[in-house]
Design a protein around this motif. Structure first.
Motif, mmCIF file in Angstrom:
data_model
loop_
_atom_site.group_PDB
_atom_site.id
_atom_site.type_symbol
_atom_site.label_atom_id
_atom_site.label_comp_id
_atom_site.label_asym_id
_atom_site.label_seq_id
_atom_site.Cartn_x
_atom_site.Cartn_y
_atom_site.Cartn_z
ATOM 1 N N ASN A 43 39.252 47.127 37.935
ATOM 2 C CA ASN A 43 38.012 47.615 38.517
ATOM 3 C C ASN A 43 36.805 47.205 37.689
ATOM 4 O O ASN A 43 35.729 47.769 37.837
ATOM 5 N N THR A 57 36.567 41.746 39.735
ATOM 6 C CA THR A 57 37.321 41.697 40.987
ATOM 7 C C THR A 57 37.080 40.366 41.684
ATOM 8 O O THR A 57 36.135 39.651 41.348
ATOM 9 N N LEU A 95 37.338 48.945 44.444
ATOM 10 C CA LEU A 95 35.886 48.966 44.607
ATOM 11 C C LEU A 95 35.506 48.481 45.992
ATOM 12 O O LEU A 95 35.992 47.456 46.464
ATOM 13 N N ASN A 136 31.951 45.406 38.517
ATOM 14 C CA ASN A 136 31.656 46.785 38.890
ATOM 15 C C ASN A 136 30.210 47.107 38.544
ATOM 16 O O ASN A 136 29.800 47.039 37.411
#
Length: 115
Positions: A58, A61, A86, A110
């Motif tokens: 996370n 990605t 996410l 993120n």
């Protein structure tokens, strides 16, 4: 490994290794003056203690826009909407087209991580 070196350095510090009996005097500790500036190059070991750990899947990605199939695989594997993957609006896009990654020219980071 880096962890082993860090532990060796920490356990070698005077703060860790004390052989004196602690005696509380009630007096305030003297304030340590700031260190003088040096022209020598400076190196530091930075230790970051993250409470709760980090889920590396996370942090970085597959990108949403140019890696749709990889992002969909990621999102499905992480439990879709009810899971921990996410959502597309929680990801900041990074162009990695110059890195030569097959099937993907952008990744996501993120957006809730502060730098």
């Amino acid at each position: 490994s880096a962890d082993r070196v860090l532990l060796q350095l920490m356990t070698a510090t005077p703060e860790f290794h004390t052989s004196n009996t602690l005696r509380k005097t009630g007096s305030a500790r003297p304030i340590t003056p700031p260190a003088e500036k040096s022209s020598a190059p400076y190196k530091a070991i930075v230790y970051i203690n993250l409470a709760g750990g980090v889920d590396s899947f996370n942090i970085l990605t597959p990108g949403v826009t140019k890696c749709t199939s990889l992002y969909n695989d990621y999102y499905e594997a992480r439990g879709r909407g009810s899971g921990i993957g996410l959502k597309s609006d929680e990801i900041l896009s990074i162009d990695v087209s110059s890195a030569g990654i097959s099937r993907c020219s952008n990744l996501g980071v993120n957006k809730h991580l502060s730098a």
